[in-house]
Scaffold this motif. Sequence first.
Motif, PDB file in Angstrom:
ATOM      1  N   GLY A 164      -8.497 -38.331  18.214  1.00  0.00           N
ATOM      2  CA  GLY A 164      -7.885 -39.074  19.301  1.00  0.00           C
ATOM      3  C   GLY A 164      -6.464 -39.512  19.007  1.00  0.00           C
ATOM      4  N   GLY A 165      -6.009 -39.287  17.779  1.00  0.00           N
ATOM      5  CA  GLY A 165      -4.633 -39.637  17.430  1.00  0.00           C
ATOM      6  C   GLY A 165      -4.562 -40.625  16.291  1.00  0.00           C
ATOM      7  N   GLY A 166      -3.469 -40.569  15.546  1.00  0.00           N
ATOM      8  CA  GLY A 166      -3.284 -41.488  14.437  1.00  0.00           C
ATOM      9  C   GLY A 166      -3.767 -40.901  13.123  1.00  0.00           C
ATOM     10  N   TRP A 167      -3.704 -41.720  12.084  1.00  0.00           N
ATOM     11  CA  TRP A 167      -4.075 -41.301  10.738  1.00  0.00           C
ATOM     12  C   TRP A 167      -4.880 -42.389  10.049  1.00  0.00           C
ATOM     13  CZ3 TRP A 167      -2.710 -36.422   9.129  1.00  0.00           C
ATOM     14  CH2 TRP A 167      -1.762 -35.756   9.920  1.00  0.00           C
ATOM     15  N   HIS A 168      -5.751 -41.990   9.119  1.00  0.00           N
ATOM     16  CA  HIS A 168      -6.543 -42.955   8.367  1.00  0.00           C
ATOM     17  C   HIS A 168      -6.616 -42.520   6.907  1.00  0.00           C
ATOM     18  CE1 HIS A 168      -9.549 -39.868   9.518  1.00  0.00           C
ATOM     19  NE2 HIS A 168     -10.050 -40.122   8.312  1.00  0.00           N
ATOM     20  N   LEU A 169      -6.953 -43.459   6.041  1.00  0.00           N
ATOM     21  CA  LEU A 169      -7.075 -43.176   4.617  1.00  0.00           C
ATOM     22  C   LEU A 169      -8.245 -42.225   4.378  1.00  0.00           C
ATOM     23  CD1 LEU A 169      -6.293 -43.736   1.651  1.00  0.00           C
ATOM     24  CD2 LEU A 169      -7.873 -45.675   1.717  1.00  0.00           C
ATOM     25  N   ALA A 170      -7.970 -41.107   3.722  1.00  0.00           N
ATOM     26  CA  ALA A 170      -9.017 -40.155   3.381  1.00  0.00           C
ATOM     27  C   ALA A 170      -9.427 -40.294   1.927  1.00  0.00           C
ATOM     28  CB  ALA A 170      -8.542 -38.723   3.649  1.00  0.00           C
ATOM     29  N   ALA A 171      -8.447 -40.508   1.057  1.00  0.00           N
ATOM     30  CA  ALA A 171      -8.746 -40.608  -0.367  1.00  0.00           C
ATOM     31  C   ALA A 171      -7.526 -41.115  -1.106  1.00  0.00           C
ATOM     32  CB  ALA A 171      -9.166 -39.249  -0.936  1.00  0.00           C
ATOM     33  N   VAL A 172      -7.765 -41.603  -2.324  1.00  0.00           N
ATOM     34  CA  VAL A 172      -6.699 -41.911  -3.271  1.00  0.00           C
ATOM     35  C   VAL A 172      -6.952 -41.031  -4.472  1.00  0.00           C
ATOM     36  CG1 VAL A 172      -5.520 -43.660  -4.629  1.00  0.00           C
ATOM     37  CG2 VAL A 172      -6.579 -44.289  -2.446  1.00  0.00           C
ATOM     38  N   ARG A 173      -5.989 -40.228  -4.817  1.00  0.00           N
ATOM     39  CA  ARG A 173      -6.188 -39.215  -5.848  1.00  0.00           C
ATOM     40  C   ARG A 173      -5.350 -39.515  -7.077  1.00  0.00           C
ATOM     41  NH1 ARG A 173      -4.975 -32.738  -5.162  1.00  0.00           N
ATOM     42  NH2 ARG A 173      -5.217 -32.188  -7.361  1.00  0.00           N
ATOM     43  N   ASP A 174      -5.896 -39.211  -8.233  1.00  0.00           N
ATOM     44  CA  ASP A 174      -5.180 -39.398  -9.485  1.00  0.00           C
ATOM     45  C   ASP A 174      -4.050 -38.377  -9.589  1.00  0.00           C
ATOM     46  OD1 ASP A 174      -5.567 -38.788 -12.914  1.00  0.00           O
ATOM     47  OD2 ASP A 174      -5.009 -40.718 -12.081  1.00  0.00           O
ATOM     48  N   GLY A 175      -2.870 -38.807 -10.034  1.00  0.00           N
ATOM     49  CA  GLY A 175      -1.729 -37.911 -10.170  1.00  0.00           C
ATOM     50  C   GLY A 175      -0.870 -37.901  -8.920  1.00  0.00           C
ATOM     51  N   ASP A 176       0.297 -37.265  -9.023  1.00  0.00           N
ATOM     52  CA  ASP A 176       1.213 -37.224  -7.887  1.00  0.00           C
ATOM     53  C   ASP A 176       1.808 -35.838  -7.665  1.00  0.00           C
ATOM     54  OD1 ASP A 176       2.866 -37.019 -10.059  1.00  0.00           O
ATOM     55  OD2 ASP A 176       4.062 -38.799  -9.624  1.00  0.00           O
ATOM     56  N   SER A 177       1.154 -34.806  -8.164  1.00  0.00           N
ATOM     57  CA  SER A 177       1.713 -33.462  -8.041  1.00  0.00           C
ATOM     58  C   SER A 177       1.772 -32.992  -6.591  1.00  0.00           C
ATOM     59  CB  SER A 177       0.908 -32.470  -8.888  1.00  0.00           C
ATOM     60  OG  SER A 177      -0.439 -32.416  -8.457  1.00  0.00           O
ATOM     61  N   ASP A 178       0.769 -33.331  -5.781  1.00  0.00           N
ATOM     62  CA  ASP A 178       0.775 -32.910  -4.381  1.00  0.00           C
ATOM     63  C   ASP A 178       2.014 -33.428  -3.661  1.00  0.00           C
ATOM     64  OD1 ASP A 178      -1.562 -31.498  -4.604  1.00  0.00           O
ATOM     65  OD2 ASP A 178      -2.840 -33.068  -3.793  1.00  0.00           O
ATOM     66  N   ALA A 179       2.289 -34.716  -3.831  1.00  0.00           N
ATOM     67  CA  ALA A 179       3.454 -35.306  -3.171  1.00  0.00           C
ATOM     68  C   ALA A 179       4.750 -34.744  -3.740  1.00  0.00           C
ATOM     69  CB  ALA A 179       3.419 -36.824  -3.313  1.00  0.00           C
ATOM     70  N   SER A 180       4.768 -34.461  -5.029  1.00  0.00           N
ATOM     71  CA  SER A 180       5.974 -33.902  -5.651  1.00  0.00           C
ATOM     72  C   SER A 180       6.307 -32.540  -5.067  1.00  0.00           C
ATOM     73  CB  SER A 180       5.786 -33.788  -7.168  1.00  0.00           C
ATOM     74  OG  SER A 180       5.628 -35.057  -7.757  1.00  0.00           O
ATOM     75  N   TYR A 181       5.298 -31.679  -4.929  1.00  0.00           N
ATOM     76  CA  TYR A 181       5.553 -30.357  -4.364  1.00  0.00           C
ATOM     77  C   TYR A 181       5.855 -30.444  -2.873  1.00  0.00           C
ATOM     78  CZ  TYR A 181       4.145 -27.992  -8.650  1.00  0.00           C
ATOM     79  OH  TYR A 181       4.081 -27.537  -9.948  1.00  0.00           O
ATOM     80  N   ALA A 182       5.129 -31.294  -2.148  1.00  0.00           N
ATOM     81  CA  ALA A 182       5.388 -31.438  -0.714  1.00  0.00           C
ATOM     82  C   ALA A 182       6.817 -31.904  -0.473  1.00  0.00           C
ATOM     83  CB  ALA A 182       4.392 -32.412  -0.096  1.00  0.00           C
ATOM     84  N   GLY A 183       7.354 -32.705  -1.388  1.00  0.00           N
ATOM     85  CA  GLY A 183       8.709 -33.211  -1.243  1.00  0.00           C
ATOM     86  C   GLY A 183       9.784 -32.177  -1.515  1.00  0.00           C
ATOM     87  N   MET A 184       9.416 -30.980  -1.944  1.00  0.00           N
ATOM     88  CA  MET A 184      10.403 -29.939  -2.212  1.00  0.00           C
ATOM     89  C   MET A 184      10.863 -29.220  -0.952  1.00  0.00           C
ATOM     90  SD  MET A 184       9.047 -28.124  -5.715  1.00  0.00           S
ATOM     91  CE  MET A 184       8.928 -29.033  -7.257  1.00  0.00           C
ATOM     92  N   ALA A 185      10.245 -29.509   0.175  1.00  0.00           N
ATOM     93  CA  ALA A 185      10.660 -28.867   1.420  1.00  0.00           C
ATOM     94  C   ALA A 185      12.100 -29.252   1.735  1.00  0.00           C
ATOM     95  CB  ALA A 185       9.737 -29.286   2.560  1.00  0.00           C
ATOM     96  N   ALA A 186      12.915 -28.259   2.081  1.00  0.00           N
ATOM     97  CA  ALA A 186      14.315 -28.487   2.404  1.00  0.00           C
ATOM     98  C   ALA A 186      14.606 -27.901   3.777  1.00  0.00           C
ATOM     99  CB  ALA A 186      15.212 -27.846   1.337  1.00  0.00           C
ATOM    100  N   VAL A 187      15.842 -28.048   4.219  1.00  0.00           N
ATOM    101  CA  VAL A 187      16.230 -27.523   5.524  1.00  0.00           C
ATOM    102  C   VAL A 187      16.005 -26.013   5.548  1.00  0.00           C
ATOM    103  CG1 VAL A 187      18.145 -27.192   7.119  1.00  0.00           C
ATOM    104  CG2 VAL A 187      17.918 -29.337   5.865  1.00  0.00           C
ATOM    105  N   GLY A 188      15.267 -25.545   6.541  1.00  0.00           N
ATOM    106  CA  GLY A 188      15.023 -24.122   6.694  1.00  0.00           C
ATOM    107  C   GLY A 188      13.900 -23.577   5.842  1.00  0.00           C
ATOM    108  N   THR A 189      13.164 -24.435   5.146  1.00  0.00           N
ATOM    109  CA  THR A 189      12.044 -23.966   4.327  1.00  0.00           C
ATOM    110  C   THR A 189      10.780 -24.745   4.664  1.00  0.00           C
ATOM    111  OG1 THR A 189      12.368 -25.523   2.486  1.00  0.00           O
ATOM    112  CG2 THR A 189      13.644 -23.470   2.437  1.00  0.00           C
ATOM    113  N   LEU A 190       9.662 -24.185   4.287  1.00  0.00           N
ATOM    114  CA  LEU A 190       8.364 -24.823   4.483  1.00  0.00           C
ATOM    115  C   LEU A 190       7.576 -24.700   3.195  1.00  0.00           C
ATOM    116  CD1 LEU A 190       6.243 -26.087   6.417  1.00  0.00           C
ATOM    117  CD2 LEU A 190       5.512 -23.770   6.952  1.00  0.00           C
TER     118      LEU A 190
END
Length: 298
Positions: A164-190
Amino acid sequence: MRDTSNTSNTRTAAKRASSRSSRLSIVLALSASALLSVLGPAHAAPARDPLPVDIPDYQAALEAVKSTAVRDAVCRFLRTPLPTGAAGTDGPVQTIPEMAEPCQGLPTFTIKDPLALNEITPGFVAGTARPLPTEAIKLTQLVSSLSTTVNGRTATVMLAPTQGGGWHLAAVRDGDSDASYAGMAAVGTLVFTEPQIRGWYQLKLNTVEPLNDHARQGLNGQASVSLADYQQLVKARYADKLPGSEYDTNGYSSGSGTQRDADGTPASTPLLAGGFGAALALAGGAFVLRRRRRAHTG
């Protein structure tokens, strides 16, 4: 005798030209000012272009990661020792006790703004979807890392879309590699992940490039491949492991099925499989800490 009339005419013409130039400068300045006032801040050039896969209800995601409830969940996770377990097996499930002030006494930290976690789609893996970015990649969750380590540990907040819309907490995960790689997105890339092998890739137009060793192995050591060639690789790896397959029902699938609790009942929220990290899951309304089973590629 000097012809003063010609000199006078020249000076007059010069003054007229200067006057016209000044008036033109004023008009241009006023026009630019008016244009900026019409466009306003909302139309100013953004610091970075939006990702090809848009994040819906992003304000709701921001409010979620900044909420007291999510922060308390992170603190409870950081206060609980990680479960131990042999690689490739499930470790013991630990129920995290309720705490009145879970963040009290912990170092100060903030939760960063959420980033898109994109994955390959089942249709792309099956070969039924075309090798196009809009059909090959989809947004599955959002990830937010912490601003600093807390007692030597890092963590990632994972948000799932709410029906129906919005976001909720799914989990808290050990480490930060997912966010580190997700943050590598730049203009014109995915940036996207192939969760089954913990591979992270960058998509530039129609070219797939690896971002970590798992992805390089997934491309058979190649520096880059076309999206169409990458589709053939993942189809060979996972076409028989899609939802409903034995691979999926055994809990190895990444995001296609639900994480199952110790008694075999589905948890209320799916988790990403793969790796050896521990995760604080929302299972049946209670927090449980588990070391997740390693994902296999066949």
